[in-house]
Structures are given as structure tokens and as C-alpha cells.
Write an enzyme that holds these catalytic residues in place. Sequence first.
Site, PDB file in Angstrom:
ATOM      1  N   GLU A  25       0.461  -1.644   0.098  1.00 25.34           N
ATOM      2  CA  GLU A  25      -0.043  -0.099  -0.143  1.00 25.34           C
ATOM      3  C   GLU A  25       1.127   1.469   0.346  1.00 25.34           C
ATOM      4  OE1 GLU A  25      -1.949  -0.367   3.524  1.00 25.34           O
ATOM      5  OE2 GLU A  25      -3.177  -2.597   3.556  1.00 25.34           O
ATOM      6  N   LYS A  50       2.343   4.248   1.367  1.00 23.19           N
ATOM      7  CA  LYS A  50       2.552   5.204   2.953  1.00 23.19           C
ATOM      8  C   LYS A  50       2.328   6.736   2.508  1.00 23.19           C
ATOM      9  CE  LYS A  50       5.388   5.268   6.576  1.00 23.19           C
ATOM     10  NZ  LYS A  50       5.921   6.052   6.841  1.00 23.19           N
ATOM     11  N   ASP A  99       1.691  10.056   3.860  1.00 25.90           N
ATOM     12  CA  ASP A  99       2.472  11.252   4.915  1.00 25.90           C
ATOM     13  C   ASP A  99       1.729  12.228   5.441  1.00 25.90           C
ATOM     14  OD1 ASP A  99       4.721  12.260   5.808  1.00 25.90           O
ATOM     15  OD2 ASP A  99       5.338  13.024   4.113  1.00 25.90           O
ATOM     16  N   TYR A 106      -7.125   2.366   6.650  1.00 26.30           N
ATOM     17  CA  TYR A 106      -6.342   1.024   6.056  1.00 26.30           C
ATOM     18  C   TYR A 106      -5.633  -0.110   6.787  1.00 26.30           C
ATOM     19  CZ  TYR A 106      -2.433   4.245   8.483  1.00 26.30           C
ATOM     20  OH  TYR A 106      -2.225   5.253   9.331  1.00 26.30           O
ATOM     21  N   LYS A 137      10.711   3.187   2.457  1.00 30.68           N
ATOM     22  CA  LYS A 137      10.891   5.071   2.707  1.00 30.68           C
ATOM     23  C   LYS A 137      11.519   5.423   1.763  1.00 30.68           C
ATOM     24  CE  LYS A 137      10.849   7.596   6.432  1.00 30.68           C
ATOM     25  NZ  LYS A 137       9.992   8.322   7.103  1.00 30.68           N
ATOM     26  N   CYS A 142      19.844  48.154   0.641  1.00 32.32           N
ATOM     27  CA  CYS A 142      18.293  48.183  -0.452  1.00 32.32           C
ATOM     28  C   CYS A 142      18.828  47.613  -1.812  1.00 32.32           C
ATOM     29  CB  CYS A 142      17.347  48.921  -0.143  1.00 32.32           C
ATOM     30  SG  CYS A 142      15.766  48.541  -1.027  1.00 32.32           S
ATOM     31  N   CYS A 153      16.435  50.723  -3.859  1.00 35.54           N
ATOM     32  CA  CYS A 153      16.710  52.373  -3.199  1.00 35.54           C
ATOM     33  C   CYS A 153      17.809  52.651  -3.086  1.00 35.54           C
ATOM     34  CB  CYS A 153      15.673  53.302  -3.425  1.00 35.54           C
ATOM     35  SG  CYS A 153      15.086  52.035  -0.990  1.00 35.54           S
ATOM     36  N   CYS A 181      14.221  47.275   4.550  1.00 39.95           N
ATOM     37  CA  CYS A 181      14.208  48.619   4.327  1.00 39.95           C
ATOM     38  C   CYS A 181      12.943  49.873   4.990  1.00 39.95           C
ATOM     39  CB  CYS A 181      13.914  48.243   2.661  1.00 39.95           C
ATOM     40  SG  CYS A 181      13.986  49.908   1.832  1.00 39.95           S
ATOM     41  N   CYS A 239      10.451  53.505  -1.285  1.00 38.22           N
ATOM     42  CA  CYS A 239      11.238  52.396  -2.190  1.00 38.22           C
ATOM     43  C   CYS A 239      10.455  52.008  -3.555  1.00 38.22           C
ATOM     44  CB  CYS A 239      11.680  51.529  -1.455  1.00 38.22           C
ATOM     45  SG  CYS A 239      12.435  49.979  -2.052  1.00 38.22           S
TER      46      CYS A 239
HETATM   47  S1  IVH Z   1      -0.256   0.281   8.418  1.00 34.21           S
HETATM   48  C1  IVH Z   1       0.306  -1.885  12.665  1.00 34.21           C
HETATM   49  N1  IVH Z   1      -1.090   1.565   6.500  1.00 34.21           N
HETATM   50  O1  IVH Z   1       3.095   5.271   8.574  1.00 34.21           O
HETATM   51  C2  IVH Z   1       0.961  -1.116  11.824  1.00 34.21           C
HETATM   52  N2  IVH Z   1       0.414   2.481   8.161  1.00 34.21           N
HETATM   53  O2  IVH Z   1       6.075   4.631  10.100  1.00 34.21           O
HETATM   54  C3  IVH Z   1      -0.681  -0.111  11.287  1.00 34.21           C
HETATM   55  N3  IVH Z   1       0.814   4.684   7.711  1.00 34.21           N
HETATM   56  O3  IVH Z   1       1.857   4.334  11.873  1.00 34.21           O
HETATM   57  C4  IVH Z   1      -0.175   0.795  10.333  1.00 34.21           C
HETATM   58  N4  IVH Z   1       0.160   4.961   5.798  1.00 34.21           N
HETATM   59  O4  IVH Z   1       0.340   6.500  10.865  1.00 34.21           O
HETATM   60  C5  IVH Z   1      -0.694   1.457   7.671  1.00 34.21           C
HETATM   61  N5  IVH Z   1      -1.156   2.266   4.111  1.00 34.21           N
HETATM   62  C6  IVH Z   1      -0.869   2.253   5.586  1.00 34.21           C
HETATM   63  C7  IVH Z   1      -0.162   3.340   5.593  1.00 34.21           C
HETATM   64  C8  IVH Z   1       0.671   3.565   7.021  1.00 34.21           C
HETATM   65  C9  IVH Z   1       1.337   5.406   6.587  1.00 34.21           C
HETATM   66  C10 IVH Z   1       1.764   5.598   8.962  1.00 34.21           C
HETATM   67  C11 IVH Z   1       0.723   5.310  10.143  1.00 34.21           C
HETATM   68  C12 IVH Z   1       2.419   4.422  10.590  1.00 34.21           C
HETATM   69  C13 IVH Z   1       3.124   5.194  10.052  1.00 34.21           C
HETATM   70  C14 IVH Z   1       4.260   3.885  10.205  1.00 34.21           C
END
Ligand code: IVH
Length: 694
Positions: A120, A122, A124, A232, A329, A426, A429, A444, A450
Site C-alpha cells: 500500500e 505510505k 505522509d 488502512y 521509505k 536596499c 533604492c 528596507c 522605495c
Molecule cells: S499500517 C500496525 N498502512 O506510517 C500497523 N500505516 O511509519 C499500522 N502509515 O504508524 C500501520 N500509510 O501512521 C499503515 N498504508 C499504511 C500507512 C501507514 C501511512 C503511517 C502510520 C504508521 C506509520 C509508520
Amino acid sequence: MSQLYNKIIELRQQINRHNYNYYVLDNPTVDDQTFDFLLKELEALEEEYKKENPNFDKEFFSLSPTQRVGGEVSKNFTQVEHSFPMLSLANTYSIEEIKDFVKRAEDSLSLKDALQWVCELKYDGVAVSLNYVNGKLQRALTRGDGIRGDDITKNIKTINSIPLELIGEDYPEEFEIRGEVIFPLKEFEKFNNQRIIDEQEPLANPRNAASGSIKLLDSRETAKRHLECFLYFLLLKEDNTNDKINEEILSLTHYQRLQRAKQWGFNIPKFMAICNSIEEITEFINYWDKERFNLDFNIDGIVIKLNDTKLWNVLGATNKTPRWATAYKFKAQREETKLISVEYQVGRTGIVTPVANFEPISLGGTIVKRASLHNEEFIQKLSLAYNDYIYIEKGGEIIPKVVGINFDKREKREGEIEYIKYIKNCPICNTPLIKEESEAGYYCPNYNHCPSQILGRMQHFVSKKAMNIAFLGEERLKYLLDNNLISNFYDIYDLKKEELIGLTSLDEDKKSVIQKKGAENIIEAILLSKDVPFERVLFALGIRYVGEVLAKKIAKTYKSIDNIIGAKKEDLLQIDEVGERIAQSIVSYFSNEENISLINELKKRGLNFEIKETFLSNKLLGKSFVVSGTFETFSRDSIKKAIEDNQGRVLSGISSKLNYLLAGEKMGEEKRKKAEKLNIPIISEKDFIEMLNN
Ligand code: IVH
């Protein structure tokens, strides 16, 4: 149940379904206007119902889609223990380590077949945990320390993609679902642009902004930010054998569980894949490493989860992270390039911003050739020198950053290293710059003369949210300034069509001549701008720190420019949003003779310098109120409006000059005590309504 009640339920389901089609299925079935219309209709029916049934079921109405705009302001968040600890994930930047992780899991389970993994995105953002009981959103918590989180239910309810009530009936009686709240990039950009207009520091990145937004005390503010949420992770009680649906869902794989959650109305990850080998996992990772820049939200990696949930318990967890899931990451995008020059920009308030120009590079799908160097300290910390090779990075931040210097290349250079020295005067001017202690920046001080500040202020004055004089863009304003046709705001109102036609710039080779039609458009827009209401005229003046929102507040409080000119610093400090720095800026603006004469000239030309109000009555004329607590028939804002509509004044603090303390439910004890001590009458909502009806 009454017909009205049934109608409410029906309309509510209809709206929830449209919401689901839009957010979860990405398949809207009505246009925005129809949706808003249905919502307004529901609002009206609910109001009618509440009036007819004073003992209405508060909980039922609190889950209505009409509540998504947010409600009363809270003082703080209650801390609540999570039903299951909120774990985090182990993470790595290396595919090798992902391979090790997969191998470790496979070895320790010693199964014959390869395991299935779900990949999946991740997200942010900020993690949240939602609790549903009998299909209704019960509570939303932040991660907190993993054991206890903050109760942010009110704010979470404002997020349209989170269902307040679930669809259908085949969900467990009670369960928890976890996900990530994100600030969509488009919304984040809008939000930050507004902050810049309001002269507030823009927020560094969408993650910080999302995190701040779900922890706001006023949920109406959260509602305005249009956050989204992806869910998720479904958590079920394992010993709840009475609930057959719970039992059934327990037997499903992670992927199947999320598909079920989608049917109940949840916005589950849009992009996920079942992978049967490390090669497939690597492919998914590599695909999204490039493709992530085409999403409307930030992701910082890929999450890999074991699909077979029965094996989760077998593998277990370390004290912080599970052994059945991990995260890869993405590395921040970083490129090396050559510094060409450092340029200094002077804004409308005189603040100087150094900017690095460098050889163009491609970063995260866009071409970048400049980046802010913020201030003198930033340049010194980098120890930036001419001809340096610098590293530019684009991470969660949308704006690229200068993150370092390639010192190897500097060493190989011949001749002396010449460090970047911050300018003393500046660049426009030549006035010596002044260092502002509090903000680590230079400005300035030549405020009135100016050219860069004048042009900046002119641009601000004519901008859409200020006087809205269309057809006067930067180029044309420059022409007018260069040709000495304007040097002040009020000169704009003296412009004649004949002067504009055929106008050319002094420093360019006589191009962009304004034609007859263009000149007519400009003159018409200038005339129309005289109708702009006072609050926007006040914003247009460009007083430092007085952004659009604050200008509105000050205009509403003081009603006219003369009242503001007469206000003392202590009076201004009474306004909630005004602190020492802002109050000082306002007072010094109005103590400058040149500014007062500017206002007088603008007045002569017919601009609005007071609020033109139409009152409902003068029943509250000369009476002042402090409003505290919550009310039955009014929201906090609407009770304040009712006071002002009847010519009363709303104050924020209790002093001996106050006439009434209007007390609602749960009003502050401090306020009550203070009012009692000063013998100020404390009146109820009912007394207030009587006052208006008399
Ligand atoms: S699963 C026990 N799925 O990333 C597992 N986490 O660095 C629970 N996060 O704590 C998390 N996308 O806040 C999961 N598709 C995803 C995610 C995800 C972002 C975050 C979440 C987690 C952190 C870990």
C-alpha cells in the site's frame, strides 16, 4: 415516527450516499450545486424538527451531514486510552532490508508456499484511530503515546470522506479502524497562499499542516481546510463470539477486510496490490517512487503487510512494531547544481528575502531554478560561496530547499573562495537596511519611497481580495509608475482614459502599448472599486500584519476608519487575534502623518471608510455584552451577530464598563466570578431573547 423525521432520515441517507460516491468511489452522481441544495434542505428540516421537539435526540443529530461544518469551540482535548495499542512500523530505505524482512517472516513460519503480501502507499499524514459502535462514529483519537490519544472526534467529523454512519448492516457491532488524515496538495497550496496574504508564516509541509488542523480547538476552522482520510487497518475484538459478523470478518484476509470496509463507506487506499514475491514488491516500490509526484497528496514510502491475518498473531510484535508489516521509505529527491547568483527581493512591507538562482534541474517531475535562502543566518550556516555546487532537495515540502554544499568540488577550485556577503543597502533604492531583532531579517526602512515597496503595495492594493481593480497587473502598474502617472494609491483614482492610451514603459523598447479598449476597461474597474466595502479597503491599505481576516474583524469591531485612528494600543489588544506586535504595527501606521493624509485623499475620492450597516433594530444600542458558554437556539456566532444586528456591542473581556454577561451552558467559572465581583448583571439566553422581543 413523524413524517418530518422520516423525511430527515431519507434525505440524510441520500446525502451520505452522494458523499460516498464522491469520496470513496470517485464517481460523483450529482453536481456540487445539487449537493449543497440537498444539504440546505436537510438543515432547514432539522431546524424545524428541533423547534417542534425541544427534547430531540442530540446524538442522532450530531451525526448528521449538516454537522460537518464544525461546531462549538473546545478548551482542550480529553485523553482516552486506545482499545488496542497504536503501534508504528519499522522502516528502511533499502530494498535489501525489505528482502531480509520477507525472508525472516517466511523462515519463521516455515510454510511451503510463498506468502502473500499487500503493498500500500505510505501516506505522509497523521495517524488516527476511529471507533464505531452499531454503525455510528463514536470516537476518534490521535496516536498520542500509542497507549493514550487525544479525543479529536469533533474535528474528525468535519472530514467528508469519513462516514458518520455506515452503509448497510453487515458490520461488527463494535470495531476500530485506523488510517491517515492528509492535507490534499491543492488544498494545502490554497491554505498557504491565504496565510501569505494574511502575512502569516506559511506552514512548512502538508503533514505538519494536517497535524495542526486536527488539533485545532475550533472545529469550524478544521472544516475549512478540506482534509481527507485513508483508512488502512481494521481492528476487531477476537473474543467477541456473540457477534457473528465479527467472527466472519476475523476470518478474512487483510485485503478482503479492507474491501468490506469499503462497502460500509470507508475510503480505503486507492492503490494497493497483492504481491506474491519480492520481485513483485520491488516492482510496486519502483513504480511508485516515480509515480508519486503525480498524486494529489504526499506519500513517503510503501507499506508491506502480510495478507493472511491469521499469521499476524503467530509472528507477533516487538514492543513497538509488528513483525507482519514494515515500511520502505523513499529517499528525498536530491540534485546537485551550480549556484549562479544570489538575488535580494524586497516585498511590500520592506522585508528583504535572499533567493538563490541556480542552473535548472529536474526535481520530482518539475524544473527548478530558484530557491529561497530565507535570511542571513541561513546563508552563514550553509557557508555559501560564489560558484559553489549546491544540493537541492524536494521532500514532503512542495517548495525546493537548499540543503548543502558539495565541498569536494569547492576544494578542487582554483583561486580564493569568496563567501556570499549579505547586502547592507536596499538593492532597489540603496537605503541602508535595518535588522529586525525579533524576526532575524533585514528590511528596507524607506517605506514611502522605495520603488519595490511601492510597486508591491500597489499590486496588493489592486489585488482581487482588496480593491479588485482588474486589468492593472504588475506590468501595467510598472508603466504607470515609470511614467509618473501614479505614485500613491489615490493617484489611481485620478487617472484619465486619454493618459492611458498609448502608454509605454520607459525601460522597455516601446512595446505593450495600452489600447483604447484596455484603457476603458481599466477606468471602469477603478470606478467600480469605489463600492468595495470598508473591510477590504482597510486590508488594501497594506498595514503590516493586517491580513484579510484580521481586517474584517477590526472593521467590524470599530465600524469606521476614524474609530480605528482614535484607538489606543490597549483597546486594540482587546480583539482576540491582536497581540502586542500587531497592535504596535496598527498604532504606528496611523501615527504616521503621510498615512493619514493618504486616507484623507482616498476619502475625497469616495472610497468606503466606514461600514454601511442596516440594523434590524436599535434595541441594544449603547449596551455591551460578553458572551460565554453554549446556547440552545443560537450558535456562538449567531448570538454575537444578533447583538450587533440590533446595535449592541460584543466585548471579549469583562471590565467595569460592561453592561451584561450573557451566560450559556458550561460558561467559564472565572468569567462568572469576575462579573459577580464587579456587579455586572448575568443574563440567560431567555432573558436575551426577551430583550429583543420587548
Ligand atoms: S499500517 C500496525 N498502512 O506510517 C500497523 N500505516 O511509519 C499500522 N502509515 O504508524 C500501520 N500509510 O501512521 C499503515 N498504508 C499504511 C500507512 C501507514 C501511512 C503511517 C502510520 C504508521 C506509520 C509508520
